[in-house]
Design an enzyme around this catalytic site. Structure first.
Site, PDB file in Angstrom:
ATOM      1  N   TYR A 186       0.820  -1.214   0.000  1.00  0.00           N
ATOM      2  CA  TYR A 186       0.000   0.000   0.000  1.00  0.00           C
ATOM      3  C   TYR A 186       0.852   1.261   0.000  1.00  0.00           C
ATOM      4  CZ  TYR A 186      -4.149  -2.727   0.008  1.00  0.00           C
ATOM      5  OH  TYR A 186      -5.130  -3.592  -0.398  1.00  0.00           O
TER       6      TYR A 186
ATOM      7  N   GLN B 229     -14.764   1.750  -7.546  1.00  0.00           N
ATOM      8  CA  GLN B 229     -14.036   0.652  -6.909  1.00  0.00           C
ATOM      9  C   GLN B 229     -12.589   1.089  -6.621  1.00  0.00           C
ATOM     10  OE1 GLN B 229     -15.005  -3.261  -9.192  1.00  0.00           O
ATOM     11  NE2 GLN B 229     -15.633  -1.605 -10.546  1.00  0.00           N
ATOM     12  N   ASN B 230     -12.215   2.251  -7.158  1.00  0.00           N
ATOM     13  CA  ASN B 230     -10.843   2.732  -7.041  1.00  0.00           C
ATOM     14  C   ASN B 230     -10.589   3.350  -5.674  1.00  0.00           C
ATOM     15  OD1 ASN B 230     -10.816   1.933  -9.689  1.00  0.00           O
ATOM     16  ND2 ASN B 230     -10.902   4.016 -10.520  1.00  0.00           N
ATOM     17  N   VAL B 231      -9.375   3.126  -5.197  1.00  0.00           N
ATOM     18  CA  VAL B 231      -8.978   3.693  -3.895  1.00  0.00           C
ATOM     19  C   VAL B 231      -7.982   4.836  -4.083  1.00  0.00           C
ATOM     20  CG1 VAL B 231      -9.387   1.495  -2.695  1.00  0.00           C
ATOM     21  CG2 VAL B 231      -7.117   1.953  -3.686  1.00  0.00           C
TER      22      VAL B 231
ATOM     23  N   HIS C  81     -14.749   0.663  -1.964  1.00  0.00           N
ATOM     24  CA  HIS C  81     -13.648  -0.196  -1.506  1.00  0.00           C
ATOM     25  C   HIS C  81     -12.654   0.574  -0.635  1.00  0.00           C
ATOM     26  CE1 HIS C  81     -14.421  -3.189  -5.032  1.00  0.00           C
ATOM     27  NE2 HIS C  81     -15.285  -3.321  -4.056  1.00  0.00           N
TER      28      HIS C  81
ATOM     29  N   CYS D 104      -7.327   2.276  12.912  1.00  0.00           N
ATOM     30  CA  CYS D 104      -6.583   1.694  14.044  1.00  0.00           C
ATOM     31  C   CYS D 104      -7.251   0.408  14.499  1.00  0.00           C
ATOM     32  CB  CYS D 104      -6.518   2.679  15.205  1.00  0.00           C
ATOM     33  SG  CYS D 104      -5.755   1.966  16.662  1.00  0.00           S
TER      34      CYS D 104
ATOM     35  N   CYS E  44      -8.131   1.390  18.728  1.00  0.00           N
ATOM     36  CA  CYS E  44      -9.275   2.254  19.087  1.00  0.00           C
ATOM     37  C   CYS E  44     -10.237   2.463  17.917  1.00  0.00           C
ATOM     38  CB  CYS E  44      -8.754   3.598  19.595  1.00  0.00           C
ATOM     39  SG  CYS E  44      -7.931   4.559  18.314  1.00  0.00           S
TER      40      CYS E  44
ATOM     41  N   GLY F 170     -14.364   1.443 -17.407  1.00  0.00           N
ATOM     42  CA  GLY F 170     -13.036   0.955 -17.040  1.00  0.00           C
ATOM     43  C   GLY F 170     -13.026  -0.098 -15.962  1.00  0.00           C
ATOM     44  N   THR F 171     -13.995  -1.022 -16.017  1.00  0.00           N
ATOM     45  CA  THR F 171     -13.976  -2.133 -15.055  1.00  0.00           C
ATOM     46  C   THR F 171     -14.158  -3.463 -15.776  1.00  0.00           C
ATOM     47  OG1 THR F 171     -14.901  -3.051 -13.025  1.00  0.00           O
ATOM     48  CG2 THR F 171     -16.455  -1.968 -14.529  1.00  0.00           C
TER      49      THR F 171
HETATM   50  C1  BV8 Z   1     -16.814 -10.227   0.164  1.00  0.00           C
HETATM   51  C2  BV8 Z   1      -9.571  -2.752  -2.604  1.00  0.00           C
HETATM   52  C3  BV8 Z   1     -17.848 -11.378   1.979  1.00  0.00           C
HETATM   53  C4  BV8 Z   1      -8.240  -3.367  -2.363  1.00  0.00           C
HETATM   54  C5  BV8 Z   1     -10.810  -4.461  -3.836  1.00  0.00           C
HETATM   55  C6  BV8 Z   1     -19.514 -13.738  -6.143  1.00  0.00           C
HETATM   56  C7  BV8 Z   1     -18.957 -14.409  -7.195  1.00  0.00           C
HETATM   57  C8  BV8 Z   1     -17.562 -14.666  -7.201  1.00  0.00           C
HETATM   58  C9  BV8 Z   1     -16.727 -14.228  -6.179  1.00  0.00           C
HETATM   59  C10 BV8 Z   1     -17.277 -13.543  -5.149  1.00  0.00           C
HETATM   60  C11 BV8 Z   1     -18.662 -13.320  -5.111  1.00  0.00           C
HETATM   61  N1  BV8 Z   1     -18.908 -12.620  -3.993  1.00  0.00           N
HETATM   62  C12 BV8 Z   1     -17.736 -12.411  -3.305  1.00  0.00           C
HETATM   63  C13 BV8 Z   1     -16.724 -12.977  -3.984  1.00  0.00           C
HETATM   64  C14 BV8 Z   1     -15.330 -12.948  -3.587  1.00  0.00           C
HETATM   65  C15 BV8 Z   1     -14.625 -11.636  -3.981  1.00  0.00           C
HETATM   66  C16 BV8 Z   1     -14.585 -11.510  -5.479  1.00  0.00           C
HETATM   67  O1  BV8 Z   1     -15.382 -10.812  -6.077  1.00  0.00           O
HETATM   68  N2  BV8 Z   1     -13.579 -12.188  -6.071  1.00  0.00           N
HETATM   69  C17 BV8 Z   1     -13.363 -12.053  -7.529  1.00  0.00           C
HETATM   70  C18 BV8 Z   1     -11.869 -11.952  -7.788  1.00  0.00           C
HETATM   71  C19 BV8 Z   1     -13.982 -13.191  -8.269  1.00  0.00           C
HETATM   72  N3  BV8 Z   1     -15.285 -10.479  -3.391  1.00  0.00           N
HETATM   73  C20 BV8 Z   1     -14.907 -10.134  -2.130  1.00  0.00           C
HETATM   74  O2  BV8 Z   1     -14.050 -10.704  -1.484  1.00  0.00           O
HETATM   75  C21 BV8 Z   1     -15.629  -8.938  -1.523  1.00  0.00           C
HETATM   76  N4  BV8 Z   1     -15.970  -9.217  -0.158  1.00  0.00           N
HETATM   77  O3  BV8 Z   1     -17.382 -10.887  -0.655  1.00  0.00           O
HETATM   78  O4  BV8 Z   1     -16.923 -10.385   1.524  1.00  0.00           O
HETATM   79  C22 BV8 Z   1     -18.521 -10.715   3.101  1.00  0.00           C
HETATM   80  C23 BV8 Z   1     -19.774 -10.197   2.888  1.00  0.00           C
HETATM   81  C24 BV8 Z   1     -20.438  -9.579   3.953  1.00  0.00           C
HETATM   82  C25 BV8 Z   1     -19.800  -9.495   5.220  1.00  0.00           C
HETATM   83  C26 BV8 Z   1     -18.504 -10.025   5.386  1.00  0.00           C
HETATM   84  C27 BV8 Z   1     -17.840 -10.608   4.289  1.00  0.00           C
HETATM   85  C28 BV8 Z   1     -14.690  -7.687  -1.462  1.00  0.00           C
HETATM   86  C29 BV8 Z   1     -14.283  -7.274  -2.808  1.00  0.00           C
HETATM   87  C30 BV8 Z   1     -13.435  -5.981  -2.719  1.00  0.00           C
HETATM   88  C31 BV8 Z   1     -11.963  -6.294  -2.626  1.00  0.00           C
HETATM   89  N5  BV8 Z   1     -11.165  -5.059  -2.712  1.00  0.00           N
HETATM   90  N6  BV8 Z   1     -10.118  -3.291  -3.854  1.00  0.00           N
HETATM   91  C32 BV8 Z   1      -7.166  -2.718  -3.185  1.00  0.00           C
HETATM   92  O5  BV8 Z   1      -7.469  -2.003  -4.148  1.00  0.00           O
HETATM   93  O6  BV8 Z   1      -6.014  -2.939  -2.829  1.00  0.00           O
HETATM   94  S1  BV8 Z   1     -11.271  -5.176  -5.346  1.00  0.00           S
HETATM   95  C33 BV8 Z   1     -10.210  -4.473  -6.552  1.00  0.00           C
HETATM   96  O7  BV8 Z   1     -10.197  -5.387  -7.627  1.00  0.00           O
HETATM   97  C34 BV8 Z   1     -10.671  -3.166  -7.157  1.00  0.00           C
HETATM   98  O8  BV8 Z   1     -11.222  -2.286  -6.223  1.00  0.00           O
HETATM   99  C35 BV8 Z   1     -11.702  -3.644  -8.185  1.00  0.00           C
HETATM  100  O9  BV8 Z   1     -12.926  -3.892  -7.559  1.00  0.00           O
HETATM  101  C36 BV8 Z   1     -11.111  -4.959  -8.631  1.00  0.00           C
HETATM  102  C37 BV8 Z   1     -10.338  -4.782  -9.907  1.00  0.00           C
HETATM  103  O10 BV8 Z   1     -11.254  -4.640 -10.928  1.00  0.00           O
HETATM  104  P1  BV8 Z   1     -11.193  -3.354 -11.927  1.00  0.00           P
HETATM  105  O11 BV8 Z   1     -11.156  -2.109 -11.130  1.00  0.00           O
HETATM  106  O12 BV8 Z   1     -12.276  -3.547 -12.896  1.00  0.00           O
HETATM  107  O13 BV8 Z   1      -9.746  -3.466 -12.614  1.00  0.00           O
HETATM  108  P2  BV8 Z   1      -9.224  -4.548 -13.673  1.00  0.00           P
HETATM  109  O14 BV8 Z   1      -7.760  -4.352 -13.751  1.00  0.00           O
HETATM  110  O15 BV8 Z   1      -9.772  -5.906 -13.346  1.00  0.00           O
HETATM  111  O16 BV8 Z   1      -9.891  -4.110 -15.065  1.00  0.00           O
HETATM  112  C38 BV8 Z   1      -9.550  -2.872 -15.638  1.00  0.00           C
HETATM  113  C39 BV8 Z   1     -10.502  -2.695 -16.815  1.00  0.00           C
HETATM  114  O17 BV8 Z   1     -10.244  -1.410 -17.383  1.00  0.00           O
HETATM  115  C40 BV8 Z   1     -10.329  -3.728 -17.923  1.00  0.00           C
HETATM  116  O18 BV8 Z   1     -11.613  -4.143 -18.368  1.00  0.00           O
HETATM  117  C41 BV8 Z   1      -9.598  -2.945 -19.031  1.00  0.00           C
HETATM  118  O19 BV8 Z   1      -9.985  -3.377 -20.319  1.00  0.00           O
HETATM  119  C42 BV8 Z   1     -10.110  -1.539 -18.783  1.00  0.00           C
HETATM  120  N7  BV8 Z   1      -9.208  -0.466 -19.210  1.00  0.00           N
HETATM  121  C43 BV8 Z   1      -7.855  -0.418 -19.113  1.00  0.00           C
HETATM  122  N8  BV8 Z   1      -7.396   0.789 -19.578  1.00  0.00           N
HETATM  123  C44 BV8 Z   1      -8.503   1.525 -19.922  1.00  0.00           C
HETATM  124  C45 BV8 Z   1      -9.663   0.731 -19.681  1.00  0.00           C
HETATM  125  N9  BV8 Z   1     -10.913   1.152 -19.945  1.00  0.00           N
HETATM  126  C46 BV8 Z   1     -11.041   2.415 -20.468  1.00  0.00           C
HETATM  127  N10 BV8 Z   1      -9.975   3.241 -20.701  1.00  0.00           N
HETATM  128  C47 BV8 Z   1      -8.714   2.837 -20.457  1.00  0.00           C
HETATM  129  N11 BV8 Z   1      -7.687   3.661 -20.721  1.00  0.00           N
HETATM  130 ZN    ZN Z   2      -5.828   3.816  18.054  1.00  0.00          ZN
END
Ligand code: BV8
Ligand code: ZN
Length: 253
Positions: free
Chosen positions: A73, A108-110, A126, A134, A137, A194-195
């Site tokens: 990070y 979804q971006n941070v 996200h 923390c 606390c 872009g997702t």
């Molecule tokens: C949870 C923060 C339970 C961290 C992130 C259902 C089905 C399958 C799996 C699951 C499901 N439900 C849950 C899951 C598991 C999991 C999941 O989805 N896994 C995936 C991999 C299959 N989900 C979770 O774990 C979620 N939590 O389910 O908890 C729970 C529920 C209740 C109570 C307690 C527990 C949490 C998910 C969030 C995780 N954190 N981010 C960090 O950033 O470090 S996710 C992170 O990855 C991003 O935030 C984003 O969401 C994802 C990446 O995707 P994109 O942003 O789309 O990026 P990517 O590179 O993939 O694609 C880029 C796109 O842009 C491409 O299409 C490309 O063509 C395009 N592009 C590129 N350049 C350009 C462009 N487009 C236009 N112009 C350009 N120039």
């Molecule tokens: Zn603290």
């Protein structure tokens, strides 16, 4: 890649549905920040320095090796300190002015670039690279992008800090997620920018919008390529969002 003619037709179709839309919702992913120099997850094949992103962006990963996770990070915070919004971010901020509070930007971006570009009604589902939480606390602090070292402590209780970011396996912040679901459910147009639409529950906003409170929303996809969302998209604008979104704003004037 679509031809200029096809893109023009699709742009015109997008302008027509946007012009009659009362409520607009936008879902963005890493692609909207790519032209700013923020690596997407796919770019790196989901890997960071050989670690699967799911491994460093998870509570288990943090328990196993907190220093590694902070290194991950801090590298992204350092990157965030060097990048600026691109014309795609500014175009979305411009669009918000047209719809006011009937326009919601869910990201979804941070990286915080939407807020930096002047967007106001932004839901960071996200979390944010700028915020720490923390484990002692529970205080959440905006630390900007200053370097934090790989074992930062809480200024109040000296407890261990973690990035205030939603990791894989963790639930999204309730209030923010329910506001995002409501915005998708009530919108007339959902712009998906872009997702890859593979991460849930974020990607579920697309079928939620298609179900729609009043009428099924029109879904407009903006991406370099087709994605898992394309079958649900009524209109596809394929190319860089930093080029396409300003064109859309121009035509909406
Ligand atoms: C949870 C923060 C339970 C961290 C992130 C259902 C089905 C399958 C799996 C699951 C499901 N439900 C849950 C899951 C598991 C999991 C999941 O989805 N896994 C995936 C991999 C299959 N989900 C979770 O774990 C979620 N939590 O389910 O908890 C729970 C529920 C209740 C109570 C307690 C527990 C949490 C998910 C969030 C995780 N954190 N981010 C960090 O950033 O470090 S996710 C992170 O990855 C991003 O935030 C984003 O969401 C994802 C990446 O995707 P994109 O942003 O789309 O990026 P990517 O590179 O993939 O694609 C880029 C796109 O842009 C491409 O299409 C490309 O063509 C395009 N592009 C590129 N350049 C350009 C462009 N487009 C236009 N112009 C350009 N120039
Ligand atoms: Zn603290």
């Amino acid at each position: 890649m679509t031809t200029q003619g096809e893109l023009d037709d699709q742009l015109e179709a997008a302008v027509q549905v946007l012009k009659i839309a009362e409520r607009v919702c936008v879902l963005t992913g890493a692609g909207v920040s790519a032209e700013s120099g923020v690596p997407t997850f796919r770019d790196s094949n989901g890997l960071w320095e050989g670690h699967r992103v799911e491994d460093v962006a998870s509570p288990e990963g943090f328990e196993r090796n907190p220093a590694l996770v902070w290194k991950f990070y801090n590298a992204r915070r350092e990157n965030a300190s060097r990048v600026t919004p691109n014309p795609g971010h500014y175009a979305l901020a411009e669009m918000e002015k047209r719809w006011g509070d009937r326009f919601t930007l869910v990201t979804q971006n941070v990286d915080g670039l939407h807020l930096e570009a002047g967007s106001e009604n932004v839901l960071e589902i996200h979390g944010s690279l700028r915020h720490t939480r923390c484990l002692g606390c529970g205080v959440v602090t905006n630390r900007g992008v200053e370097p934090l070292g790989d074992a930062p402590q809480c200024p109040q209780c000296h407890g261990r800090l973690r990035p205030d970011i939603v990791w894989f396996g963790e639930g999204l912040p309730d209030g923010i997620w329910s506001a995002a679901m409501q915005a998708a459910y009530e919108c007339h147009v959902l712009l998906v920018v872009g997702t890859s639409a593979v991460v849930y529950p974020a990607a579920s906003l697309i079928p939620i919008a298609k179900r729609g409170a009043v009428t099924p929303a029109k879904v407009i996809e903006v991406n370099m390529t087709r994605t898992d969302a394309s079958d649900n998209a009524d209109i596809g604008l394929y190319g860089p969002s930093g080029v396409i979104l300003p064109k859309l704003v121009e035509r909406l004037k």
